[in-house]
Write an enzyme that holds these catalytic residues in place. Structure first.
Site, PDB file in Angstrom:
ATOM      1  N   SER A 599       0.818  -1.211   0.000  1.00 10.10           N
ATOM      2  CA  SER A 599       0.000   0.000   0.000  1.00 10.10           C
ATOM      3  C   SER A 599       0.853   1.263   0.000  1.00 10.10           C
ATOM      4  O   SER A 599       0.567   2.210  -0.728  1.00 10.10           O
ATOM      5  CB  SER A 599      -0.942   0.002   1.205  1.00 10.10           C
ATOM      6  OG  SER A 599      -1.978  -0.928   0.998  1.00 10.10           O
ATOM      7  N   SER A 723      -2.809  -7.956  -6.346  1.00 10.44           N
ATOM      8  CA  SER A 723      -2.436  -6.877  -5.437  1.00 10.44           C
ATOM      9  C   SER A 723      -3.582  -5.882  -5.303  1.00 10.44           C
ATOM     10  O   SER A 723      -3.873  -5.406  -4.210  1.00 10.44           O
ATOM     11  CB  SER A 723      -1.167  -6.175  -5.917  1.00 10.44           C
ATOM     12  OG  SER A 723      -1.252  -5.835  -7.265  1.00 10.44           O
ATOM     13  N   ASN A 726      -6.114  -7.534  -2.927  1.00 14.36           N
ATOM     14  CA  ASN A 726      -5.760  -8.009  -1.594  1.00 14.36           C
ATOM     15  C   ASN A 726      -4.733  -7.191  -0.831  1.00 14.36           C
ATOM     16  O   ASN A 726      -4.600  -7.349   0.370  1.00 14.36           O
ATOM     17  CB  ASN A 726      -5.230  -9.439  -1.692  1.00 14.36           C
ATOM     18  CG  ASN A 726      -6.250 -10.388  -2.247  1.00 14.36           C
ATOM     19  OD1 ASN A 726      -7.328 -10.527  -1.700  1.00 14.36           O
ATOM     20  ND2 ASN A 726      -5.917 -11.023  -3.351  1.00 14.36           N
ATOM     21  N   TYR A 727      -4.015  -6.329  -1.513  1.00 13.79           N
ATOM     22  CA  TYR A 727      -2.922  -5.652  -0.824  1.00 13.79           C
ATOM     23  C   TYR A 727      -2.992  -4.138  -0.823  1.00 13.79           C
ATOM     24  O   TYR A 727      -2.346  -3.491  -0.016  1.00 13.79           O
ATOM     25  CB  TYR A 727      -1.583  -6.076  -1.437  1.00 13.79           C
ATOM     26  CG  TYR A 727      -1.225  -7.488  -1.081  1.00 13.79           C
ATOM     27  CD1 TYR A 727      -0.772  -7.789   0.200  1.00 13.79           C
ATOM     28  CD2 TYR A 727      -1.349  -8.515  -1.995  1.00 13.79           C
ATOM     29  CE1 TYR A 727      -0.454  -9.088   0.538  1.00 13.79           C
ATOM     30  CE2 TYR A 727      -1.035  -9.817  -1.657  1.00 13.79           C
ATOM     31  CZ  TYR A 727      -0.589 -10.101  -0.387  1.00 13.79           C
ATOM     32  OH  TYR A 727      -0.277 -11.378  -0.040  1.00 13.79           O
ATOM     33  N   LEU A 728      -3.726  -3.576  -1.761  1.00 10.84           N
ATOM     34  CA  LEU A 728      -3.721  -2.125  -1.862  1.00 10.84           C
ATOM     35  C   LEU A 728      -4.930  -1.542  -1.165  1.00 10.84           C
ATOM     36  O   LEU A 728      -6.072  -1.831  -1.531  1.00 10.84           O
ATOM     37  CB  LEU A 728      -3.718  -1.727  -3.342  1.00 10.84           C
ATOM     38  CG  LEU A 728      -2.525  -2.306  -4.111  1.00 10.84           C
ATOM     39  CD1 LEU A 728      -2.617  -1.946  -5.587  1.00 10.84           C
ATOM     40  CD2 LEU A 728      -1.213  -1.807  -3.526  1.00 10.84           C
TER      41      LEU A 728
END
Length: 769
Positions: A599, A723, A726-728
């Site tokens: 992030s 991403s 799930n990640y940002l």
DNA sequence: AGACTGACTTAGAAGCGTCTCG
DNA sequence: CGAGACGCTTCTAAGTCAGTCT
């Protein structure tokens, strides 16, 4: 701790390494000589007959320990015990200090947890907050917008809902809408559009669960009602003219054997079916489904001819494509009907979409990478295998007629609606809600809040692990270096895995000596570490990174006297690491670093890459580039799509054509030059000029094509979706959209917007991760 | 303490529908 | 207007991590 024993520690360590490597070898040997039972086998057989070949887990453990001890005795009789004690003592100390901290409270995650409320005297169940009463500090700012929400109504809603239980959630929706007068337009639309049957159409979309209080007692819901999962359709035997051949002759299979044969036939075009392990596992499991006559006759998979079956299925799918519009529509409608009936549940007054309401159909297990169990038969799940979870006071789902559920339970500490045990690994599979649901969204939000908390203390943590590189204790150094990798390279934690049960993949803590190479100097850089290993999903991680001298020296130390198959961090595992992290920050685990680094990278990259003067496509390009930076960091790859080869081939033929063009243009230029030399006239000189230009132009075009090709090549290997999903932190993206006036739809499709509704609603352009 | 297990997130591939281009 | 490219959805495997058991 054992302050002055630093070096001894290292020495002892090499001892441990040796035994470690031996254990490894032993395990391999073990694998070869002894058939190990699978968990699921145990499961299956536990209830029925006991298998003579079957080793109890405890017994196995014991044997392993014995073996290990023996080895240690042989190798270094003296200090092994010492070391053991030492290690244990340290561990004990750590455990003590840790447990003193007591349990962490997850509910504080979003920073708006209410004080442990004793509320709910009036709450029938008594374990959940009705949403209204308090609003968090954090949510206050949204309050202006929602203040009008008549809290009392909410309470009434709840009570009513409880009284009448599940009866009719449509009514709830209406009430819900009444409660939100500001959304008049939409409400109206909905009312007119779907006053009756259509109410179900996007009824809950406007439910802003993020404005409501969350439960603080670990309960996940108060009320849950659903229709149960949808089972795979029963097997339809093949028509008589489609035949299976054995040894060149038609062979009529029994229904159960035939079904399994069709699984294989459907995969015939796949590379899988050529792999030895796949074929072996398949054949073994297939034979289990055969009747004794078949077992006697069908003894060699290589003599089995599935091609007619395969052709049949291909023809079928072709026929499906050729169906008329009406037929297709009919199927579509039927699917929608099933979705309407089974695709939703009612959770706490709201109709929520279920993620996977269909039970996985039987088939052949397709593991990723070099999976030892590929090709095994994934058996058909029946109602009696399924556990249902729902409210006691809900209308329980009915099992298909003539069947029974394995169990119906009412556990509101979990989020799943149904579960069953899968037969390949013996693990549990679940039916759960869609990412757009409250229950998933809250968790997601919470995840990003944890990552943001890490942001505020990451400097401290980094300083600490750098200090720890100098520690006198091996385990501390290993922990610190591992953490450095996790932080810097966004590696996964790397749990230990049972050997022989899954593909051989690793994460940080499970890295082995063979996975890294140290180069004191490489390409003008000092202290380069080369990583090469298979990570999750057997995706290769390859990276060369210069590290700090201290890290390098430590790695050299860790490698001393070890075999390639030994653990790099022999004094570390994920549990130790996470316990340590927990002490550094509440809720901190290894994976938080991935979220945090992903992030923060996006945010930085967006800042760096976006020009406010750019036009819309250019800005979106910048966004995608920022996203790609993250995908690369997280090593999110995908196999080039099947069409990729073709696309590239097309490009390549274009390039080849250009090349030909170029060479002929060059030839022409040459001859033109020769002409010019002999003729010495203006005309020929001009011809040379034009030819020169032509060559140049073609060269440029060629270059463009080649760039395009490499660009594509690079891009095709990288998957941005994972991403993004799930990640940002979606609020970063939303803030960016708002700041540059970019429609959210440009970066999030419909599904993604549903999943991130909370972020879209709450993030403004000033949001900072 | 370590193994085991349950619950949940993260992951890429496959399947499918739609759009685009020749 | 059909084939192929492409984006989205579905599927389910493969991780993480904490709690429980032994």
């Amino acid at each position: 701790m054992s302050g002055d024993h630093g070096y001894k520690d290292y020495q002892m360590d090499s001892g441990a390494r040796i035994s470690d490597s031996q254990r490894h070898k032993d395990k391999h040997r073990d694998k070869e000589h002894k058939h190990k039972d699978h968990k699921k086998d145990k499961e299956r057989e536990k209830s029925k007959h006991s298998n003579s070949d079957h080793r109890e887990p405890s017994e196995k453990k014991h044997k392993d320990r014995e073996r290990e001890k023996e080895k240690e005795r042989v190798k270094h009789k003296d200090d092994s015990l010492e070391r053991h004690k030492d290690k244990e003592k340290r561990r004990e100390e750590k455990m003590k200090s840790h447990s003193a901290d007591g349990k962490h409270k997850r509910e504080k995650e979003n920073g708006f947890a209410s004080p442990p409320r004793i509320k709910s005297e009036n709450d029938d169940n008594g374990y959940y907050h009705s949403p209204k009463h308090e609003k968090s500090v954090k949510r206050q700012f949204e309050e202006d917008e929602v203040e009008y929400k008549p809290k009392k109504v909410k309470v009434e809603n709840e009570k009513k809902a409880k009284k009448r239980k599940h009866e009719d959630y449509y009514e709830d929706e209406e009430e819900e809408e009444d409660v939100k007068p500001k959304k008049k337009t939409k409400d109206k639309k909905q009312e007119t559009a779907g006053g009756k049957k259509k109410v179900k159409k996007e009824p809950e979309q406007k439910w802003k669960w993020w404005e409501e209080e969350r439960a603080t007692d670990g309960s996940k819901w108060r009320f849950l009602e659903h229709k149960g999962p949808v089972f795979a359709p029963p097997y339809e035997p093949l028509p008589g003219h489609v035949r299976f051949y054995y040894d060149g002759k038609p062979f009529k299979l029994s229904t159960s054997a035939e079904e399994v044969a069709t699984f294989f036939a459907k995969m015939l075009d796949h590379e899988y079916t050529t792999k030895d392990a796949f074929r072996k596992n398949f054949f073994k499991d297939w034979r289990k489904e055969m009747i004794s006559e078949e077992k006697g006759k069908l003894t060699d998979l290589n003599k089995c001819d599935f091609s007619e079956l395969s052709e049949y299925f291909k023809a079928q799918s072709e026929a499906r494509k050729q169906m008329t519009k009406e037929e297709k529509l009919k199927i579509k409608e039927e699917n929608e009907r099933i979705l309407e009936e089974y695709g939703f549940c009612v959770m706490d007054n709201h109709r929520e979409r279920i993620g996977n309401f269909r039970i996985e159909p039987p088939g052949l297990f397709r593991g990723r990478g070099n999976h030892p169990k590929m090709g095994m038969l994934k058996r058909r799940i029946r109602p009696q295998d399924v556990i249902i979870n729902c409210s006691k006071d809900s209308k329980h789902p009915k099992p298909p007629s003539g069947t029974k559920w394995k169990e119906v339970r009412h556990d509101n500490k979990v989020t799943w609606l149904a579960s069953w045990t899968e037969n390949i690994q013996g693990s549990i599979k679940y039916i759960m809600l869609n990412p757009s649901s409250r229950i998933k969204g809250e968790k997601d939000w919470q995840k990003y809040e944890t990552a943001r908390r890490l942001k505020s203390c990451v400097d401290r943590i980094r300083n600490q692990y750098r200090e720890d590189w100098k520690s006198k204790e091996m385990r501390i150094r290993q922990r610190a270096v591992a953490l450095y990798f996790i932080d810097k390279l966004a590696l996964r934690a790397g749990n230990e895995k049972e050997e022989g049960e899954t593909a051989d993949t690793v994460g940080c803590c499970s890295l082995r000596v063979e996975h890294i190479k140290l180069y004191p100097e490489m390409d003008g850089q000092e202290y380069v570490v080369e990583f090469d290993f298979l990570g999750k999903d057997s995706i290769r991680y390859y990276n060369k990174m210069p590290v700090e001298k201290r890290v390098f020296k430590n790695l050299q130390l860790f490698l001393e006297n070890k075999q390639p198959e030994d653990d790099l961090f022999d004094r570390l595992n994920t549990s130790i690491l996470n316990k340590h992290l927990q002490e550094l920050m509440e809720g901190l685990t290894a994976k938080v670093f991935r979220t945090y680094n992903a992030s923060i990278t996006l945010q930085q990259q967006l800042k760096e890459l976006t020009c406010s003067d750019d036009n819309l496509p250019a800005k979106i390009l910048s966004y995608n580039r920022a996203n790609r930076a993250v995908a690369i960091l997280c090593n999110h790859q995908r196999a080039p799509p099947k069409t990729f080869e073709k696309t590239m081939q097309n490009l390549q033929t274009k390039i080849d054509e250009k090349k030909k063009q170029l060479s002929s243009a060059k030839k022409e230029l040459k001859s033109a030059k020769a002409d010019a030399k002999t003729l010495h006239d203006d005309k020929s000189r001009k011809a040379v000029e034009t030819k020169k230009k032509a060559v140049q132009r073609i060269e440029e075009q060629l270059m463009k094509l080649e760039v395009q090709a490499t660009d594509r090549e690079e891009n095709k290997q990288i998957a941005l979706g994972t991403s993004k999903l799930n990640y940002l932190d979606p609020r970063i993206s939303i803030a960016w959209c708002k700041k540059y006036e970019i429609p959210v739809e440009k970066i999030y499709n419909k599904t993604q917007r549903e999943k991130f509704a909370w972020a879209i609603d709450m993030a403004d352009e000033d949001f900072e991760f």
